[in-house]
Write a protein that holds these residues in place. Structure first.
Motif, PDB file in Angstrom:
ATOM      1  N   PHE A   1       9.285   4.478  29.819  1.00  0.00           N
ATOM      2  CA  PHE A   1      10.349   5.394  30.201  1.00  0.00           C
ATOM      3  C   PHE A   1       9.871   6.573  31.051  1.00  0.00           C
ATOM      4  O   PHE A   1      10.665   7.376  31.501  1.00  0.00           O
ATOM      5  N   HIS A   2       8.565   6.681  31.282  1.00  0.00           N
ATOM      6  CA  HIS A   2       7.997   7.759  32.097  1.00  0.00           C
ATOM      7  C   HIS A   2       8.197   7.447  33.577  1.00  0.00           C
ATOM      8  O   HIS A   2       8.049   6.310  34.001  1.00  0.00           O
ATOM      9  N   ASN A   3       8.553   8.470  34.377  1.00  0.00           N
ATOM     10  CA  ASN A   3       8.623   8.245  35.823  1.00  0.00           C
ATOM     11  C   ASN A   3       7.634   9.154  36.541  1.00  0.00           C
ATOM     12  O   ASN A   3       7.009  10.019  35.931  1.00  0.00           O
ATOM     13  N   LYS A   4       7.497   8.960  37.837  1.00  0.00           N
ATOM     14  CA  LYS A   4       6.494   9.684  38.611  1.00  0.00           C
ATOM     15  C   LYS A   4       6.709  11.190  38.653  1.00  0.00           C
ATOM     16  O   LYS A   4       5.811  11.938  38.996  1.00  0.00           O
TER      17      LYS A   4
ATOM     18  N   ARG B   1      18.297   7.520  25.592  1.00  0.00           N
ATOM     19  CA  ARG B   1      18.272   8.631  24.624  1.00  0.00           C
ATOM     20  C   ARG B   1      16.888   8.641  23.999  1.00  0.00           C
ATOM     21  O   ARG B   1      16.150   7.671  24.097  1.00  0.00           O
ATOM     22  N   ILE B   2      16.529   9.736  23.364  1.00  0.00           N
ATOM     23  CA  ILE B   2      15.224   9.818  22.707  1.00  0.00           C
ATOM     24  C   ILE B   2      15.408  10.136  21.236  1.00  0.00           C
ATOM     25  O   ILE B   2      16.422  10.697  20.821  1.00  0.00           O
TER      26      ILE B   2
ATOM     27  N   PHE C   1       8.982   6.023  22.374  1.00  0.00           N
ATOM     28  CA  PHE C   1       7.845   5.528  23.153  1.00  0.00           C
ATOM     29  C   PHE C   1       7.712   4.009  23.088  1.00  0.00           C
ATOM     30  O   PHE C   1       7.780   3.409  22.026  1.00  0.00           O
ATOM     31  N   GLU C   2       7.539   3.401  24.269  1.00  0.00           N
ATOM     32  CA  GLU C   2       7.201   1.985  24.385  1.00  0.00           C
ATOM     33  C   GLU C   2       6.076   1.883  25.404  1.00  0.00           C
ATOM     34  O   GLU C   2       6.224   2.335  26.539  1.00  0.00           O
TER      35      GLU C   2
END
Length: 57
Positions: free
Chosen positions: A17-20, A28-29, A47-48
């Motif tokens: 799910f992290h982007n640059k 959602r978190i 987190f994945e």
């Protein structure tokens, strides 16, 4: 999965799910550990792990 959650920054580059831009793109978190008394005791349960973190840098 490419729309950022406003106001949520993330530096975990090996998360899918992290982007640059160091933002979270999950729908959602969930932040866990209801007994936490310090920030170090909390964790992102959304987190994945991704297979190739270099794609998100």
């Amino acid at each position: 999965m490419d729309k950022e959650i406003r106001g949520i920054s993330c530096e975990v580059k090996n998360c899918v799910f992290h982007n640059k831009n160091n933002n979270c793109t999950a729908n959602r978190i969930k932040v866990g550990n209801p007994q936490a008394t310090h920030e170090s005791e909390t964790k992102c349960e959304t987190f994945e792990c991704c297979e190739n973190p270099s794609n998100y840098e």
